[in-house]
Design a protein around this motif. Structure first.
Motif, mmCIF file in Angstrom:
data_model
loop_
_atom_site.group_PDB
_atom_site.id
_atom_site.type_symbol
_atom_site.label_atom_id
_atom_site.label_comp_id
_atom_site.label_asym_id
_atom_site.label_seq_id
_atom_site.Cartn_x
_atom_site.Cartn_y
_atom_site.Cartn_z
ATOM 1 N N THR A 6 0.825 -1.201 0.000
ATOM 2 C CA THR A 6 0.000 0.000 0.000
ATOM 3 C C THR A 6 0.861 1.253 0.000
ATOM 4 O OG1 THR A 6 -1.439 -1.294 1.394
ATOM 5 C CG2 THR A 6 -1.996 1.001 1.107
ATOM 6 N N LEU A 7 1.946 1.225 0.793
ATOM 7 C CA LEU A 7 2.807 2.414 0.854
ATOM 8 C C LEU A 7 3.417 2.707 -0.509
ATOM 9 C CD1 LEU A 7 4.553 1.994 4.295
ATOM 10 C CD2 LEU A 7 2.734 3.565 3.629
ATOM 11 N N VAL A 8 3.865 1.650 -1.174
ATOM 12 C CA VAL A 8 4.439 1.861 -2.503
ATOM 13 C C VAL A 8 3.400 2.448 -3.440
ATOM 14 C CG1 VAL A 8 5.334 0.679 -4.535
ATOM 15 C CG2 VAL A 8 6.171 0.073 -2.268
ATOM 16 N N LYS A 9 2.184 1.905 -3.366
ATOM 17 C CA LYS A 9 1.118 2.407 -4.249
ATOM 18 C C LYS A 9 0.832 3.878 -3.962
ATOM 19 C CE LYS A 9 -1.602 -1.768 -4.668
ATOM 20 N NZ LYS A 9 -2.886 -2.283 -4.195
ATOM 21 N N ILE A 10 0.785 4.228 -2.663
ATOM 22 C CA ILE A 10 0.492 5.625 -2.320
ATOM 23 C C ILE A 10 1.579 6.531 -2.873
ATOM 24 C CG2 ILE A 10 0.330 7.268 -0.418
ATOM 25 C CD1 ILE A 10 -1.017 5.093 1.215
ATOM 26 N N ALA A 11 2.838 6.120 -2.676
ATOM 27 C CA ALA A 11 3.943 6.943 -3.162
ATOM 28 C C ALA A 11 3.848 7.123 -4.674
ATOM 29 C CB ALA A 11 5.272 6.299 -2.785
ATOM 30 N N LEU A 12 3.601 6.020 -5.375
ATOM 31 C CA LEU A 12 3.509 6.100 -6.835
ATOM 32 C C LEU A 12 2.347 6.995 -7.255
ATOM 33 C CD1 LEU A 12 4.261 2.491 -8.061
ATOM 34 C CD2 LEU A 12 5.638 4.545 -8.300
ATOM 35 N N LEU A 13 1.232 6.853 -6.555
ATOM 36 C CA LEU A 13 0.047 7.616 -6.930
ATOM 37 C C LEU A 13 0.296 9.106 -6.749
ATOM 38 C CD1 LEU A 13 -2.936 7.112 -7.784
ATOM 39 C CD2 LEU A 13 -3.499 7.665 -5.435
ATOM 40 N N ALA A 98 -7.919 7.315 -3.474
ATOM 41 C CA ALA A 98 -7.591 6.054 -2.808
ATOM 42 C C ALA A 98 -8.363 4.887 -3.395
ATOM 43 C CB ALA A 98 -7.864 6.177 -1.318
ATOM 44 N N VAL A 99 -9.587 5.136 -3.851
ATOM 45 C CA VAL A 99 -10.388 4.015 -4.311
ATOM 46 C C VAL A 99 -10.533 3.984 -5.830
ATOM 47 C CG1 VAL A 99 -11.703 3.885 -2.195
ATOM 48 C CG2 VAL A 99 -12.508 5.311 -4.057
ATOM 49 N N VAL A 100 -9.881 4.940 -6.516
ATOM 50 C CA VAL A 100 -10.029 4.978 -7.971
ATOM 51 C C VAL A 100 -9.046 4.000 -8.602
ATOM 52 C CG1 VAL A 100 -9.790 6.413 -10.001
ATOM 53 C CG2 VAL A 100 -10.800 7.338 -7.943
ATOM 54 N N VAL A 123 -5.162 1.970 -4.619
ATOM 55 C CA VAL A 123 -4.529 2.071 -3.305
ATOM 56 C C VAL A 123 -5.287 1.250 -2.266
ATOM 57 C CG1 VAL A 123 -3.987 3.644 -1.428
ATOM 58 C CG2 VAL A 123 -3.465 4.275 -3.771
ATOM 59 N N ALA A 124 -6.601 1.397 -2.260
ATOM 60 C CA ALA A 124 -7.398 0.656 -1.295
ATOM 61 C C ALA A 124 -8.305 -0.302 -2.053
ATOM 62 C CB ALA A 124 -8.226 1.605 -0.441
ATOM 63 N N PRO A 125 -7.837 -1.506 -2.328
ATOM 64 C CA PRO A 125 -8.651 -2.401 -3.153
ATOM 65 C C PRO A 125 -9.847 -2.933 -2.385
ATOM 66 C CG PRO A 125 -6.615 -3.471 -2.486
ATOM 67 C CD PRO A 125 -6.579 -2.116 -1.900
ATOM 68 N N GLY A 126 -10.901 -3.208 -3.143
ATOM 69 C CA GLY A 126 -12.053 -3.863 -2.553
ATOM 70 C C GLY A 126 -12.846 -3.023 -1.582
#
Ligand code: SF4
Ligand code: SF4
Lengths: 403, 202
Positions: A6-13, A98-100, A123-126
């Motif tokens: 999740t942290l990696v995804k947030i940083a990338l986003l 986060a949810v897109v 970022v936040a799946p499901g």
């Protein structure tokens, strides 16, 4: 517990969104210039060299300019709210992402809490209430605008904030109605499910509920506060509206937030109505993917979003700004009825559609699309007939009284 | 009436409220019978659907998006004003046939200037053909709005605007042009740009 994933995804986003915002400002300036028969920024290239690169260095120059500007706070502002407003707006707009979903899934499995699943590109799946979450985060923007307008202690800012408050609140209703139709058809509030459902049937929601698209599109435009709906910051009337008193990095935050709103609106339009990452014959529709397919899906989604954003940019120069009473008429007398008609049609369809089309021996989605378009045309025509045929809002001659 | 407050003299005739603002009802000097109420044109059936307007706006922008661009790539390309004789750029002070400054220090240009950027100190003329001449003549080019009023006002065609448009400097002081500099601009431009009034019969 935030996992590494999740942290990696947030940083990338965050990095991706900021870069995208910077470069889309450049694109916006290009489009604006071309439409006005100019060339636009084409000089700044690699710093300290004479290489120009069609002006691709412009975002860096803009960023440096904003950061190195004098940080000046007017004397009479409400300091706490004044600093809080841009931060609230920015955080809320970022949170919505986060949810897109930025694509579908990657073909790598990760193991979390004992279960193995592929990495989802969100970022936040499901999140089961994804649609509602985006909607909620988006509407926090109104706080930022109102607080900014109020805290600036300036008439123009206050007027801009008030206008914007009324506008955002009014358009939230049609926006919700537009989303509701899609949710009803998909039977889920999860954005991933809504995309998958469109991908599997191969028919995008835009085809089967054009009226919903119309309502959502216009309301989305209004929510992102861009021309022709930019009454909140109408330069010709209100200097800069609610951000008149802001400068330097605070102004940068506000401007980036406005771009993020446009991103969100574009992402939602594409995800809800244009099939998200789906494109016939190219992306497949299953949840099992290979690397090429995963990448193509991301590119397709981003390509669609870019096209929508380009439309936003062209629209900015195409139509004049609405007057405030026209804006309200549009929300309450045009979009709201249209949204309700759309919702009603879909409700009837969801209840009886299958039986009717089976009785007629036709594929359900085809019948639904035909119904959708007929409803659109009829509703539009009825509305055109019912609304006043002039936009005059002066006091009438009889009631004008003494001059 | 002081020249500094243009219009003040007319305005105080209007009735004002207690706070000094205009009263709500300003009398209109026409009879009601003469007033005409102009109605907005009504929208036709097509107009009511908003589609013609929608498409009209979009086609206009798309046409320009793909159309020819008019940008001049300064400084590599130079823009040349189509008619330099009517362009309003940097000022110059003209010289007469004997090379003297033409100005007679009548202050008409300074009076006409809406930006108040002309400063003249007059002195008794050393020449027999006029009473006064400008001892100093300063124009603050940074304050100037290049409206051309000074040129209009001058009775002896002494001050003119040239077609030099790209003036720049490194300090504010440098941008206050004095008499020598303004005369220098005349020397610089007199061949390319004859005196404007000469075109109109001298
Ligand atoms: S051009 Fe206009 S503003 Fe400039 S000096 Fe002449 S009168 Fe003044
Ligand atoms: S109007 Fe002409 S003659 Fe009179 S002061 Fe100005 S430049 Fe000199």
């Amino acid at each position: 517990m935030p996992t590494l994933e999740t942290l990696v995804k947030i940083a990338l986003l965050i990095a991706g969104l900021m870069t995208a915002a910077a470069y889309l400002v450049l694109v916006e300036r290009w489009v604006a210039a071309w439409i006005q028969d100019r060339l636009g920024p084409n000089r700044v290239g690699i710093p300290l060299t004479k290489v120009r690169l069609f002006g691709l260095g412009q975002p860096i120059a803009d960023g440096v300019k904003f950061l190195s500007k004098e940080e000046c706070t007017p004397a009479y502002v409400d300091r706490l709210l004044y600093f809080l407003a841009p931060i609230i707006m920015f955080v809320a707009a970022m949170a919505a992402f986060a949810v897109v979903p930025i694509g579908s899934v990657l073909p790598i499995d990760v193991e979390i809490d004992g279960t193995t699943r592929p990495i989802e590109l969100v970022v936040a799946p499901g999140v089961d209430v994804g649609t509602v979450f985006v909607f909620a985060a988006g509407s926090i923007a109104v706080f930022g605008v109102l607080l900014g307008g109020w805290a600036s202690n300036n008439k123009y800012s206050l007027l801009g904030g008030l206008r914007s408050g009324a506008q955002l609140l009014s358009y939230e209703l049609p926006l919700g109605l537009g989303i509701l139709g899609v949710v009803m058809v998909a039977g889920s509030l999860r954005l991933e499910t809504i995309i998958t459902q469109q991908a599997q049937s191969g028919v995008w929601n835009a085809a089967i509920e054009p009226l919903g698209l119309l309502v959502f599109f216009v309301a989305g435009f209004a929510e992102s506060g861009r021309l022709p709906f930019d009454l909140a910051e109408a330069e010709q009337e209100l200097v800069g509206g609610y951000h008149t008193e802001y400068g330097g990095i605070k102004l940068l935050l506000i401007l980036v937030t406005e771009f993020l709103h446009m991103f969100i609106a574009s992402f939602m339009i594409v995800i809800l109505f244009f099939g998200g990452w789906h494109l016939w014959g190219l992306t497949g529709s299953g949840s099992e993917v290979t690397w090429p397919v995963a990448i193509i899906r991301v590119l397709v989604l981003l390509g669609k979003v870019l096209l929508t954003i380009l439309f936003f940019m062209v629209a900015r120069w195409s139509w004049p700004r609405f007057r405030f009473d026209q804006l309200m008429t549009m929300a309450w007398k045009v979009l709201l009825p249209l949204g309700l008609v759309n919702l009603l049609t879909l409700a009837v369809w969801v209840e009886y559609g299958d039986r009717v089309s089976r009785a007629m021996g036709l594929p359900p989605l085809a019948v639904m699309a035909v119904c959708g378009w007929i409803v659109l045309i009829v509703a539009w025509a009825v509305l055109a007939w019912a609304l006043p045929n002039t936009t005059d809002n002066r006091p009438r001659r009889e009631s004008a009284g003494e001059l | 009436m002081k020249r500094d407050d243009p219009g003040k003299g007319d305005r105080h005739l209007l009735p004002t409220g207690p706070d000094g603002c205009f009263a709500q009802k300003v009398p209109v000097p026409v009879s009601r019978a003469k007033l005409r109420w102009i109605e907005e044109p009504k929208l036709g059936p097509a107009g009511r659907t908003y589609l013609p307007l929608f498409l009209g706006g979009l086609t206009t922008t798309l046409r320009h998006l793909l159309g020819r661009k008019v940008t001049v790539q300064s400084p590599e390309e130079r823009y040349s004003p189509p008619d330099p004789l009517i362009y309003r750029g940097v000022h110059r002070l003209n010289r007469d046939a004997e090379g003297r400054v033409k100005c007679v220090a009548c202050f008409l240009c300074a009076t006409a200037c809406p930006a108040h950027c002309i400063d003249i100190v007059a002195a008794e003329s050393p020449w027999p053909d006029r009473e006064k001449y400008p001892q100093t003549f300063n124009i603050d080019e940074l304050r100037c709005i290049f409206c051309g009023m000074c040129e209009e006002a001058c009775p002896v065609d002494a001050i003119e605007l040239t077609s030099l448009y790209d003036l720049s400097g490194k300090s504010r002081e440098e941008m206050i042009f004095d008499k020598a500099k303004l005369l220098g601009i005349y020397d610089m431009t007199k061949d390319a740009e004859p005196m404007r009034s000469s075109r109109n019969g001298g």
